[in-house]
Scaffold this motif. Structure first.
Motif, PDB file in Angstrom:
ATOM      1  N   VAL A 101      -7.777  66.443  72.455  1.00  0.00           N
ATOM      2  CA  VAL A 101      -8.617  67.274  71.585  1.00  0.00           C
ATOM      3  C   VAL A 101      -9.706  66.390  70.975  1.00  0.00           C
ATOM      4  N   LEU A 102     -10.942  66.822  71.122  1.00  0.00           N
ATOM      5  CA  LEU A 102     -12.072  66.113  70.501  1.00  0.00           C
ATOM      6  C   LEU A 102     -12.721  67.050  69.492  1.00  0.00           C
TER       7      LEU A 102
ATOM      8  N   VAL B 204     -11.703  67.465  78.535  1.00  0.00           N
ATOM      9  CA  VAL B 204     -11.497  67.280  77.095  1.00  0.00           C
ATOM     10  C   VAL B 204     -11.522  68.645  76.415  1.00  0.00           C
ATOM     11  N   LYS B 205     -10.659  68.795  75.415  1.00  0.00           N
ATOM     12  CA  LYS B 205     -10.626  70.063  74.660  1.00  0.00           C
ATOM     13  C   LYS B 205     -11.529  69.920  73.437  1.00  0.00           C
ATOM     14  N   VAL B 206     -12.785  70.292  73.614  1.00  0.00           N
ATOM     15  CA  VAL B 206     -13.778  70.117  72.551  1.00  0.00           C
ATOM     16  C   VAL B 206     -13.669  71.262  71.546  1.00  0.00           C
ATOM     17  N   VAL B 207     -13.547  70.906  70.281  1.00  0.00           N
ATOM     18  CA  VAL B 207     -13.564  71.893  69.196  1.00  0.00           C
ATOM     19  C   VAL B 207     -14.671  71.483  68.234  1.00  0.00           C
ATOM     20  N   LYS B 208     -15.649  72.341  68.061  1.00  0.00           N
ATOM     21  CA  LYS B 208     -16.718  72.050  67.098  1.00  0.00           C
ATOM     22  C   LYS B 208     -16.262  72.481  65.728  1.00  0.00           C
ATOM     23  N   SER B 209     -16.367  71.595  64.750  1.00  0.00           N
ATOM     24  CA  SER B 209     -15.994  71.962  63.381  1.00  0.00           C
ATOM     25  C   SER B 209     -16.554  70.950  62.397  1.00  0.00           C
TER      26      SER B 209
ATOM     27  N   VAL C  61     -14.608  77.031  63.271  1.00  0.00           N
ATOM     28  CA  VAL C  61     -14.162  76.306  64.468  1.00  0.00           C
ATOM     29  C   VAL C  61     -14.631  77.111  65.677  1.00  0.00           C
ATOM     30  N   CYS C  62     -14.958  76.392  66.748  1.00  0.00           N
ATOM     31  CA  CYS C  62     -15.159  77.083  68.024  1.00  0.00           C
ATOM     32  C   CYS C  62     -14.794  76.126  69.146  1.00  0.00           C
TER      33      CYS C  62
ATOM     34  N   GLN D 283      -4.507  73.291  66.620  1.00  0.00           N
ATOM     35  CA  GLN D 283      -4.259  71.925  66.112  1.00  0.00           C
ATOM     36  C   GLN D 283      -5.299  71.540  65.069  1.00  0.00           C
ATOM     37  N   VAL D 284      -6.562  71.851  65.364  1.00  0.00           N
ATOM     38  CA  VAL D 284      -7.647  71.525  64.439  1.00  0.00           C
ATOM     39  C   VAL D 284      -7.474  72.309  63.135  1.00  0.00           C
TER      40      VAL D 284
END
Lengths: 217, 217
Positions: free
Chosen positions: B90-91, B127-132, B155-156, B165-166
């Protein structure tokens, strides 16, 4: 006051009706003097204070103007309205440059280094352009009390007197928290907000929301 | 958890310190294993849980990664971190593509039809990109209670498990109103919000604010 509304969509009709209710004289303008939506609006409003005509008719009529056309055709509509009819007047630019041609979510036809607000101000240097109300859906524009709690509206523009006039109109709509973001280049900010607004609207499946800025204690 | 922080600026240091306080093991990565700011951070944090190294060291170390580099150099930093070190992880992309090279207000180096979040996801499909967290200043990221009243974070991302997780990490920071904007393309919205954020910051002369979404009654 005599007010010209440029554009016959939901935003123009909603603002026009509210302004008539508030006692103003309103002329809705479009490409043709016999535009069906504008004639319907004038008829439904059933007040001698509501009329319709061409963009030029509305611009000649109004002491103050609302630009409620789509952002990507605003310059063209304002050219049809005529620089001589707009000269020296306050133009409240409610437009957004939303491009739905590739479906949802829309992109913007101008952004980042420019905005519709700035484009209009450059093309019509004698007009006092004030960007406002473009950050919310039409029902909230004229009735922020629909929302729970405090909620904020932005103005920006190069002329302080024009912004003060717009502020008084916003207060007539019920706005209390009016944030002056300085000159017209801040229109980039309020137009680019639409990218987030659209995603929130998709999430909520409802356009009835707005932001409130929370500060430190 | 073992967490890698990419970037040595205020955002990286603030998040890193908070994560150590929460009991996580944190390695701050940069171009060089002896970056002065990263070494200072590790020293000041004075915990065996805080260390520093290269981008690759931090990426190999972390089970979860925070991208706290500047948006315009994020892809380069992540290439240095190494696809093999990032694979499957997760990134959390906290970056913004702000270009201050022409002064204030900054423009964005990517926007409207793309975003840093999407660029990263395309370049690193595993990679599991999550913008936040990119919508606010660093002190608020880790302590939303600094602000008066309710306040919202977005989050997206394309992976629901990663977003969950985020969300748990955000809750550890004190966030209550977490709005999931769906897939990573919503990063356009949260990055473009910066154009309005910057104008608000200039108006308030203070970066300590955030939005709350008000809905209908």
């Amino acid at each position: 006051m005599r007010i010209g509304i440029l554009g016959t969509g939901t935003v123009g009709a909603t603002l026009g009706t509210k302004l008539v209710e508030l006692g103003h004289d309103v002329k809705m303008g479009s490409r043709s003097a016999t535009n069906e939506k504008a004639e319907d609006w004038a008829k439904k409003t059933s007040s001698t204070k509501a009329s319709n005509g061409t963009f030029a008719d509305a611009a000649a009529f109004g002491e103050i103007m609302f630009n409620c056309t789509l952002g990507q055709i605003s310059l063209e509509a304002l050219k049809m309205a005529g620089a001589q009819n707009l000269r020296g007047k306050v133009l409240i630019d409610v437009s957004n440059p939303l491009d739905f041609s590739k479906g949802m979510p829309p992109t913007l036809t101008v952004s980042n280094t420019d905005s519709v607000g700035e484009q209009i101000q450059r093309a019509f240097p004698d007009v006092k352009v004030v960007k406002s109300l473009n950050t919310i859906s039409a029902p909230i524009m004229i009735n922020p009390k629909l929302l729970q709690g405090d909620t904020d509206i932005f103005v920006c523009g190069n002329d302080s007197g024009a912004k003060a006039q717009v502020q008084r109109l916003l207060e007539q709509f019920g706005w209390k928290n009016i944030i002056d973001l300085d000159d017209i280049s801040a229109a980039r900010g309020t137009e680019m907000w639409l990218a987030l607004w659209v995603r929130l609207m998709m999430k909520f499946q409802n356009p009835m929301f707005n932001i409130h800025i929370q500060k430190v204690n």
